[in-house]
Design an enzyme around this catalytic site. Structure first.
Site, short mmCIF file in Angstrom:
data_model
loop_
_atom_site.label_atom_id
_atom_site.label_comp_id
_atom_site.label_asym_id
_atom_site.label_seq_id
_atom_site.Cartn_x
_atom_site.Cartn_y
_atom_site.Cartn_z
N SER A 128 0.82 -1.21 0.00
CA SER A 128 0.00 0.00 0.00
C SER A 128 0.86 1.26 0.00
CB SER A 128 -0.88 0.00 1.25
OG SER A 128 -1.44 1.28 1.47
N TYR A 152 -2.09 5.24 -4.09
CA TYR A 152 -3.10 6.26 -3.83
C TYR A 152 -2.57 7.48 -4.55
CZ TYR A 152 -6.13 3.81 -0.62
OH TYR A 152 -7.04 2.95 -0.08
N THR A 178 -5.63 2.55 -7.02
CA THR A 178 -6.93 2.42 -6.34
C THR A 178 -7.77 3.66 -6.61
OG1 THR A 178 -5.94 1.03 -4.67
CG2 THR A 178 -8.04 2.09 -4.09
N LYS A 260 -7.98 -0.57 -9.52
CA LYS A 260 -8.65 -1.27 -8.42
C LYS A 260 -9.88 -0.49 -7.97
CE LYS A 260 -7.62 -3.12 -3.77
NZ LYS A 260 -8.13 -2.17 -2.78
N HIS A 284 -13.69 -2.49 -2.10
CA HIS A 284 -12.79 -2.13 -1.00
C HIS A 284 -13.21 -2.87 0.28
CE1 HIS A 284 -9.64 1.10 -0.38
NE2 HIS A 284 -9.81 0.74 0.87
C1 LIG Z 1 -7.30 -2.12 7.26
C2 LIG Z 1 -7.44 -2.03 5.77
C3 LIG Z 1 -6.63 -1.15 5.09
C4 LIG Z 1 -6.72 -1.08 3.70
N1 LIG Z 1 -5.86 -0.26 3.03
C5 LIG Z 1 -5.90 -0.22 1.69
C6 LIG Z 1 -4.96 0.54 0.98
O1 LIG Z 1 -4.08 1.17 1.55
N2 LIG Z 1 -5.05 0.57 -0.37
C7 LIG Z 1 -6.02 -0.13 -1.05
O2 LIG Z 1 -6.07 -0.08 -2.28
N3 LIG Z 1 -6.90 -0.89 -0.39
C8 LIG Z 1 -6.86 -0.96 0.95
N4 LIG Z 1 -7.74 -1.76 1.61
C9 LIG Z 1 -8.69 -2.59 0.85
C10 LIG Z 1 -8.07 -3.95 0.47
O3 LIG Z 1 -7.05 -3.80 -0.49
C11 LIG Z 1 -9.12 -4.88 -0.14
O4 LIG Z 1 -9.76 -4.25 -1.23
C12 LIG Z 1 -10.17 -5.36 0.85
O5 LIG Z 1 -9.64 -5.54 2.14
C13 LIG Z 1 -10.75 -6.67 0.32
O6 LIG Z 1 -11.77 -7.12 1.10
P1 LIG Z 1 -11.60 -8.23 2.28
O7 LIG Z 1 -10.98 -7.51 3.41
O8 LIG Z 1 -13.00 -8.62 2.52
O9 LIG Z 1 -10.73 -9.36 1.74
C14 LIG Z 1 -7.67 -1.87 3.00
C15 LIG Z 1 -8.46 -2.76 3.70
C16 LIG Z 1 -8.36 -2.86 5.08
C17 LIG Z 1 -9.21 -3.87 5.79
O1 LIG Z 2 -8.66 2.01 5.36
C1 LIG Z 2 -8.74 1.80 4.17
O2 LIG Z 2 -9.62 1.09 3.67
C2 LIG Z 2 -7.79 2.40 3.26
O3 LIG Z 2 -7.87 2.12 2.12
C3 LIG Z 2 -6.73 3.30 3.70
C4 LIG Z 2 -6.74 4.60 3.23
C5 LIG Z 2 -5.72 5.45 3.62
C6 LIG Z 2 -4.71 5.01 4.43
C7 LIG Z 2 -4.71 3.70 4.89
C8 LIG Z 2 -5.72 2.83 4.51
#
Ligand SMILES: Cc1cc2nc3c(=O)[nH]c(=O)nc-3n(C[C@H](O)[C@H](O)[C@H](O)COP(=O)(O)O)c2cc1C
Ligand SMILES: O=C(O)C(=O)c1ccccc1
Length: 389
Positions: A128, A152, A178, A260, A284
């Protein structure tokens, strides 16, 4: 590949003959409750939480559960190969670890431990932009393993350009952009605790180490950390972006680009028209638009629209081997896994992430075999029945 992913099953039983049982549940749907018991309410709530009333996160699970596998018999499944070709690379299984930011709220070794676990199994790790560890450090910890970088898309084009250059230079091969997070959604679980990791300085490592980002600060990060955090908050995403802006990324990244957060087939067509290489059908994990279509309900339409032009990946709600089977049968080439590996990390560091990867793929391997398939190729709509909603 030597052996089957399913061999993990007998490895566990054999360890049991000396009295050992797995440290974490082998039903990955149970990791959330175990994590809730062991981690603080802020970090747990941030990872487990979703947007609004949680309806999209529930819909993700319901849409997968509603599809049922129709097993076939007597099809010689003794030799199996789970490998798939994704964006010009051969992966050992149709799985990558999704970009999950701020992982140091789960475990001090954070992204480094998750990336090492993925590398050890040959599973691509998607780092990420909002990681708690700088991208160069994660690269150093995982050598020549398959690493992708999630962008991002920052407001400042100099920071964007700098991120792409750094990612390229440190061996990230695929760019995952994303699009579903131009703003952070309404998240009552975090709001009710007034807990947001970045305001505690977590998830800013790539920014605070970036020369272009630092050039935009009035004072060095250590002299005014709060101002640096606020600069990050104002910069990390850009709600003004539109489709023509993708030309900038195509120009500055010479490898595959995957968008994404695609849910509409017309957006998938636009991605193909813009010269992109793939899409991740994703909401997401239900964390952005409460009330959005379940990702698994969006998948067949997107796959039909662009399956012959783009690599179609999927995430949001994958918890079991059967879910991986269903996503592939609905048109995905591979899936990304989010929360379950973050829980594995929180509970047992790198070993916990390894446990999650092995459980998921062992169960997928057995699901394939017991349903009459020797590999992912050939899975399709006729392998599923749909229960009424
Ligand atoms: C705590 C957390 C942080 C996340 N941070 C990002 C991120 O930094 N960038 C991003 O594209 N998606 C982020 N996501 C989304 C995940 O990439 C993903 O799309 C999602 O967790 C998939 O669903 P699932 O948790 O049900 O497997 C985050 C998800 C969670 C739970
Ligand atoms: O929390 C999230 O889902 C996420 O995508 C995110 C966004 C910014 C910083 C860290 C995680």
């Amino acid at each position: 590949m030597a052996g089957h992913w399913a061999d993990f099953q007998y490895e566990i039983y054999l360890n049991g003959t000396t009295g050992a049982v797995p440290r974490l549940p082998t039903d990955l749907t149970r990791l959330e409750e175990v994590t809730e018991q062991r981690l603080g309410p802020g970090p747990f709530g941030y990872v487990a939480g979703s947007a609004g009333d949680g309806s999209t996160a529930r819909a993700n699970r319901a849409a997968l559960d509603r599809r049922r596998i129709v097993p076939r018999m007597l099809r010689d499944v003794h030799e199996r190969d789970l490998s798939v070709e994704v964006l010009g690379r051969r992966l050992p299984a149709p799985l990558a670890l999704a970009p999950v930011g701020v992982l140091s709220i789960m475990h001090p070794e954070a992204e480094g431990a998750a990336a090492r676990a993925a590398a050890a199994r040959g599973v691509p790790y998607i780092l990420s932009s909002a990681s708690s560890t700088p991208m160069e450090q994660v690269a150093e910890a995982t050598g020549d393993a398959e690493r992708w970088f999630q962008l991002y898309w920052p407001k400042d084009p100099e920071v964007a350009r700098s991120f792409l250059g750094r990612a390229r230079a440190s061996g990230y091969s695929v760019l995952v952009v994303t699009l579903d997070t131009p703003l952070l959604s309404w998240r009552p679980r975090d709001l009710d605790q007034a807990y947001l990791p970045f305001l505690h300085g977590v998830g800013t490592a790539n920014y605070f180490t970036d020369p272009a980002f630092r050039a935009g600060l009035a004072k060095p990060v250590d002299e005014d950390p709060n101002a640096a955090v606020m600069h990050f908050v104002g910069m990390f995403a850009d709600p003004a972006k539109t489709w023509p802006d993708l030309a900038f990324l195509r120009e500055h990244w010479d490898g595959p680009i995957v968008l994404k957060g695609i849910l509409h087939p017309d957006d998938a067509r636009r991605a193909a028209d813009a010269g992109m290489d793939g899409v991740v059908v994703s909401n997401h994990g239900g964390r952005q638009v409460a009330g959005a279509i379940a990702a698994a309900d969006a998948l067949p339409q997107v796959a039909r629209a662009v399956g012959d032009r783009l690599t179609v990946l999927f995430d949001s709600g994958i918890r079991t081997g059967a879910d991986v089977f269903k996503a592939l049968a609905l048109g995905a080439r591979a899936v990304l896994l989010g929360r379950p590996y973050a829980y594995g990390l929180g509970l047992d560091g790198q070993a916990g992430v390894d446990h999650v990867i092995r459980c998921l793929l062992a169960e997928f391997d057995l699901t394939l075999a017991l349903s009459g398939h020797s590999g992912p190729a050939g899975l399709g709509a006729s392998d599923l029945a749909e229960e009424p909603a």
